[in-house]
Design a protein around this motif. Structure first.
Motif, PDB file in Angstrom:
ATOM      1  N   GLU A  36     -44.339 106.566  32.987  1.00 26.01           N
ATOM      2  CA  GLU A  36     -45.736 106.627  32.566  1.00 26.01           C
ATOM      3  C   GLU A  36     -45.900 107.675  31.492  1.00 26.01           C
ATOM      4  O   GLU A  36     -45.053 108.559  31.331  1.00 26.01           O
ATOM      5  N   ALA A  37     -47.000 107.566  30.776  1.00 23.09           N
ATOM      6  CA  ALA A  37     -47.249 108.490  29.671  1.00 23.09           C
ATOM      7  C   ALA A  37     -47.246 109.946  30.132  1.00 23.09           C
ATOM      8  O   ALA A  37     -46.859 110.847  29.393  1.00 23.09           O
TER       9      ALA A  37
ATOM     10  N   ALA B 176     -49.677 110.631  24.894  1.00 24.39           N
ATOM     11  CA  ALA B 176     -48.265 110.231  24.959  1.00 24.39           C
ATOM     12  C   ALA B 176     -48.169 108.737  25.178  1.00 24.39           C
ATOM     13  O   ALA B 176     -49.164 108.076  25.480  1.00 24.39           O
ATOM     14  N   ASP B 177     -46.975 108.214  25.002  1.00 26.30           N
ATOM     15  CA  ASP B 177     -46.729 106.794  25.195  1.00 26.30           C
ATOM     16  C   ASP B 177     -46.043 106.569  26.541  1.00 26.30           C
ATOM     17  O   ASP B 177     -45.443 107.488  27.095  1.00 26.30           O
TER      18      ASP B 177
ATOM     19  N   ALA C 218     -44.943 104.935  19.553  1.00 29.45           N
ATOM     20  CA  ALA C 218     -45.421 103.738  18.842  1.00 29.45           C
ATOM     21  C   ALA C 218     -46.925 103.855  18.634  1.00 29.45           C
ATOM     22  O   ALA C 218     -47.633 104.413  19.468  1.00 29.45           O
ATOM     23  N   SER C 219     -47.395 103.350  17.517  1.00 29.76           N
ATOM     24  CA  SER C 219     -48.827 103.403  17.253  1.00 29.76           C
ATOM     25  C   SER C 219     -49.531 102.198  17.876  1.00 29.76           C
ATOM     26  O   SER C 219     -50.744 102.145  17.973  1.00 29.76           O
ATOM     27  N   GLU C 220     -48.742 101.223  18.263  1.00 26.70           N
ATOM     28  CA  GLU C 220     -49.283 100.048  18.945  1.00 26.70           C
ATOM     29  C   GLU C 220     -48.226  99.617  19.943  1.00 26.70           C
ATOM     30  O   GLU C 220     -47.069 100.039  19.847  1.00 26.70           O
TER      31      GLU C 220
ATOM     32  N   LYS D 291     -45.749 101.710  24.913  1.00 27.52           N
ATOM     33  CA  LYS D 291     -47.204 101.544  24.774  1.00 27.52           C
ATOM     34  C   LYS D 291     -47.835 102.887  24.465  1.00 27.52           C
ATOM     35  O   LYS D 291     -47.551 103.869  25.171  1.00 27.52           O
ATOM     36  N   PRO D 292     -48.704 102.915  23.470  1.00 25.77           N
ATOM     37  CA  PRO D 292     -49.381 104.176  23.182  1.00 25.77           C
ATOM     38  C   PRO D 292     -50.363 104.531  24.302  1.00 25.77           C
ATOM     39  O   PRO D 292     -50.844 103.642  24.979  1.00 25.77           O
TER      40      PRO D 292
END
Lengths: 269, 172
Positions: free
Chosen positions: B111-112, B21-22, B149-151, B171-172
């Motif tokens: 947080e993720a 997760a992001d 997001a991938s980045e 953030k990924p």
């Protein structure tokens, strides 16, 4: 009695034509807020009869028939009722979450007659018509059914206090009247004696008339289902009125004049 | 709206990662105002989907700890948030209720692992920030974002009266 019945009938036929132009004044209630949050919320409501909206300049509103229904359907007592020269007022405490309806519903018979060369205005119930002096001349009577409402919501809007009674003109909240926003489309539906009121003339007037040159009335007509659609041009307090005539239910050869009015708040998004 | 590509991107991508997760962080600037009578604004931060449907409340800063919840009386002044979410809630909600903030930058981070983010399916969203100030004005700032997001991806927008900069970082 017989003589009077005949004269009533005659006079009514003559009187019908002028019936529509009698009331230039507007009766209204103006709540301090329509959307509230918090636990012990109060609203204070002004009431008046006036020409211009929403200004106190003619008569205080008669609050005798005021009825307040809570979201759960309970009767709520109006507090601190008072009446001044141009304005009456009351407070209401909103203890439940949901939508409260403030209503004044006047039903009866109104008209006028001449006696000894003087013109008298008359209001009463069907039973009281017999009490009009037998010597009255130029008697003109019609049935009236006037409903005035204001809606106030604490928390999320609810529709339980809208249950139609099937009497007179009633508003059905296809769009909830406490969920009106500038630029959005609102749909209201009207019933006449429990059935869709087709072809009903609906008028909307925004507050602040004193500060513009034109009244900027919005005139709408209901469709076959009794619906009107409006896209609010601006936020503000709007006065809504719908009026119609129908054959009398109790009097012979008389008309029944019905109206519905409400004060609505449209918020900016 | 600006898109900021992190220079760390290449490194992060190269390193083996188990994160599924992001994380999401939002920074909200409450501007300092030169006014005779200043009260800290009520602020709501939430996510809408691309159709404007309310998805998730992230923060509501208000007078949350007054006696008898008296601070709730003014929650309706966050009138967009009130309509979209607040009026159906029983405030305070521990997950996102907090005290009003002084002028300055304030961050809200998820947080993720935060389960609240699990309900967000991939897609376009709008982060909305609404501020309403006693005896002052009201403003809504919207930031379109893409989730996830991938980045590391940043988005930002700015208010002009009741809100300053609003920045979102995923953030990924």
């Amino acid at each position: 009695m017989n003589v009077k019945t005949i004269s009533t009938t005659l006079a009514l036929v003559i009187g019908l034509a002028s019936a529509a132009s009698v009331h230039a004044h507007r009766a209204w209630m103006l709540p301090s807020a329509t959307v509230l949050s918090g636990e012990n919320a109060w609203v204070t409501v002004d009431g008046a009869v006036s020409n211009s909206l929403f200004y106190f300049e003619h008569h205080p509103l008669n609050l005798d028939k005021l009825e307040i229904r809570s979201p759960s359907g309970a009767r709520v007592e109006a507090q601190n009722k008072a009446s001044g020269k141009y304005r009456s007022m009351f407070d209401a405490e909103l203890t439940e979450d949901g939508t409260y309806t403030f209503e004044i519903h006047n039903q009866g018979i109104s008209g006028s007659y001449e006696l000894d060369g003087k013109r008298h205005r008359w209001m009463g119930s069907a039973d009281e018509v017999a009490g009009i002096p037998a010597a009255a001349e130029s008697l003109r009577l019609s049935e009236i059914d006037r409903r005035m409402q204001v809606f106030v919501t604490k928390g999320a809007p609810t529709v339980d206090s809208f249950s139609p009674t099937g009497e007179g003109l009633e508003l059905l909240p296809d769009t909830h009247p406490n969920d009106l926003f500038s630029g959005e489309t609102t749909v209201f539906r009207f019933n006449l004696d429990g059935k869709p009121a087709e072809g009903l003339a609906v008028l909307l007037i925004r507050d602040g008339i004193r500060y513009r040159d034109q009244v900027e009335e919005i005139r709408l007509t209901t469709d076959a289902e009794g619906r009107v659609e409006v896209v609010w041009p601006e936020p503000g307090i709007y006065w809504l009125e719908a009026e119609t005539e129908a054959p009398a239910k109790q009097l012979k050869n008389a008309s029944r004049r019905l109206s519905y009015s409400a004060t609505l708040e449209v918020l900016p998004l | 709206m600006n898109r900021i590509r992190s220079p760390l991107y290449a490194m992060l991508l190269a390193a083996p990662t188990l994160a599924l997760a992001d994380s999401l962080s939002v920074e909200v600037e409450i501007p300092e105002l030169q006014v005779a009578e200043y009260h800290r604004p009520y602020v709501a931060v939430w996510l809408e989907d691309s159709k404007g449907q309310h998805q998730l409340d992230l923060a509501v800063w208000y007078d949350h700890d007054m006696r008898n919840n008296e601070g709730n009386k003014w929650l309706k002044d966050l009138r967009l948030w009130w309509r979209r979410s607040g009026r159906s809630l029983d405030m305070p909600v521990d997950a996102f209720s907090g005290a009003t903030r002084a002028p300055g930058m304030h961050a809200v981070s998820f947080e993720a692992e935060d389960q609240r983010l699990d309900r967000l399916s991939a897609g376009d969203y709008t982060l909305a920030v609404e501020a309403a100030r006693e005896v002052g004005g009201r403003e809504v700032v919207r930031v379109p974002i893409r989730w996830p997001a991938s980045e590391t991806t940043g988005y930002s927008a700015s208010g002009s009266t009741e809100l300053g900069a609003v920045a979102v970082t995923i953030k990924p």
